[in-house]
Design a protein around this motif. Structure first.
Motif, PDB file in Angstrom:
ATOM      1  N   SER A 166      34.413  66.546  64.946  1.00 16.64           N
ATOM      2  CA  SER A 166      35.570  67.362  64.563  1.00 16.64           C
ATOM      3  C   SER A 166      36.866  66.623  64.809  1.00 16.64           C
ATOM      4  N   SER A 167      36.918  65.881  65.918  1.00 16.12           N
ATOM      5  CA  SER A 167      38.127  65.111  66.225  1.00 16.12           C
ATOM      6  C   SER A 167      38.328  63.971  65.232  1.00 16.12           C
ATOM      7  N   GLU A 168      37.235  63.340  64.824  1.00 12.39           N
ATOM      8  CA  GLU A 168      37.331  62.201  63.908  1.00 12.39           C
ATOM      9  C   GLU A 168      37.704  62.635  62.494  1.00 12.39           C
ATOM     10  N   PHE A 169      37.098  63.736  62.014  1.00 11.48           N
ATOM     11  CA  PHE A 169      37.294  64.157  60.624  1.00 11.48           C
ATOM     12  C   PHE A 169      38.227  65.360  60.484  1.00 11.48           C
ATOM     13  N   HIS A 170      38.842  65.764  61.598  1.00 12.07           N
ATOM     14  CA  HIS A 170      39.831  66.854  61.577  1.00 12.07           C
ATOM     15  C   HIS A 170      39.224  68.156  61.065  1.00 12.07           C
TER      16      HIS A 170
ATOM     17  N   ARG B  66      27.294  70.139  71.594  1.00  9.96           N
ATOM     18  CA  ARG B  66      28.726  70.389  71.739  1.00  9.96           C
ATOM     19  C   ARG B  66      29.514  69.076  71.773  1.00  9.96           C
ATOM     20  N   VAL B  67      28.983  68.081  72.466  1.00 11.21           N
ATOM     21  CA  VAL B  67      29.671  66.783  72.546  1.00 11.21           C
ATOM     22  C   VAL B  67      29.740  66.119  71.178  1.00 11.21           C
ATOM     23  N   VAL B  68      28.612  66.089  70.469  1.00  9.52           N
ATOM     24  CA  VAL B  68      28.566  65.430  69.157  1.00  9.52           C
ATOM     25  C   VAL B  68      29.505  66.113  68.170  1.00  9.52           C
TER      26      VAL B  68
ATOM     27  N   THR C 211      29.299  75.474  62.327  1.00 12.79           N
ATOM     28  CA  THR C 211      30.586  76.136  62.581  1.00 12.79           C
ATOM     29  C   THR C 211      31.758  75.271  62.135  1.00 12.79           C
ATOM     30  N   ARG C 212      31.455  74.097  61.590  1.00  9.33           N
ATOM     31  CA  ARG C 212      32.512  73.179  61.126  1.00  9.33           C
ATOM     32  C   ARG C 212      32.369  72.831  59.647  1.00  9.33           C
TER      33      ARG C 212
END
Length: 254
Positions: free
Chosen positions: A214-218, A207-209, A63-64
């Protein structure tokens, strides 16, 4: 005075400049990502666990970014998410409320006595020990009430690696409390089903990973899951369609 703005933003510029070129390049244009999961060798039903966690990770990660399906050869420029799950143990392995209370009480009592308050050291230790123990008991009870089942302890180290780069693009530790918070409750009929509980534990871990990645690579959420397809697989449906299509009759010659 003219140098003040430059000096003010110097720490921010330094932080931004610390990002490695290969990390920034992958952040701007991420390639397909494959997933591998390893668990302790002595774990019962180890292969089934590995497949469960890898499947959940691929589903959430798709989904990312584009994800390489299981059994498909990763293309050039892809990265691999390596997951090393170091502990999957029953929840009773967590510190009991009594153990938490004793540890906190002993620490507070020792600090109070060392500061010169020897007369009240035992009282301070007893008070804070009881408080810490009650808070730990309340937290564990809230977890059971919210989920409807007792989750296992899942602890892991994850890293994103890319062929040709000696250092990982990203690495992170996953703590049990993070996984528990990401789990969803199960309906009453599934709360004693070990298979459903393990499935939800794998989903919570995924979900955690994915949230951390997602936060690190935007990375933003995609409209639908995206999986990598080999070039031959993309051409095969078109070829089958051409073979099944009726042939046009040749024009009559006068």
């Amino acid at each position: 005075m003219r140098r003040a703005p430059i000096l003010l933003f110097a720490p921010l510029m330094l932080v931004l400049g610390c990002t490695r070129p290969e990390v920034e390049a992958f952040r701007r244009q991420p390639g397909p990502v494959s997933v591998s999961v390893s668990l302790p060798s002595g774990l019962a039903d180890r292969e089934s666990f590995q497949k469960e966690y890898a499947s959940a990770l691929r589903a959430h990660l798709a989904t990312r970014v584009v994800v390489v399906p299981e059994g498909v050869k990763p293309p050039v420029g892809s990265a691999e998410l390596q997951v090393d799950i170091r502990d999957v143990s029953p929840a009773p392995g967590q510190p009991s409320p009594t153990a938490v209370g004793v540890a906190v009480g002993a620490s507070v009592g020792a600090l109070s006595a060392a500061s010169g308050n020897r007369g009240w050291g035992v009282v301070d230790g007893l008070f804070w020990g009881l408080w810490a123990g009650s808070q730990a008991a309340m937290a564990q009870q809230n977890t059971r009430d919210r989920l409807g089942y007792r989750p296992q302890v899942v602890r892991a180290q994850v890293r994103l690696v890319q062929p040709g780069n000696p250092e990982p693009l990203w690495t992170e530790a996953i703590e049990p409390s993070e996984v528990v918070e990401a789990m969803d409750p199960l309906p009453p009929g599934s709360r004693d089903d070990d298979g459903r509980i393990r499935e939800e534990e794998a989903k919570g871990f995924a979900r955690v990973v994915v949230q951390k990645l997602s936060s690190e690579f935007h990375w933003m959420r995609l409209a639908e899951q995206r999986f990598y397809q080999e070039p031959a697989a993309k051409q095969e449906p078109a070829a089958k369609k051409d073979e099944s299509a009726p042939s046009k009759p040749e024009p009559k010659q006068d």
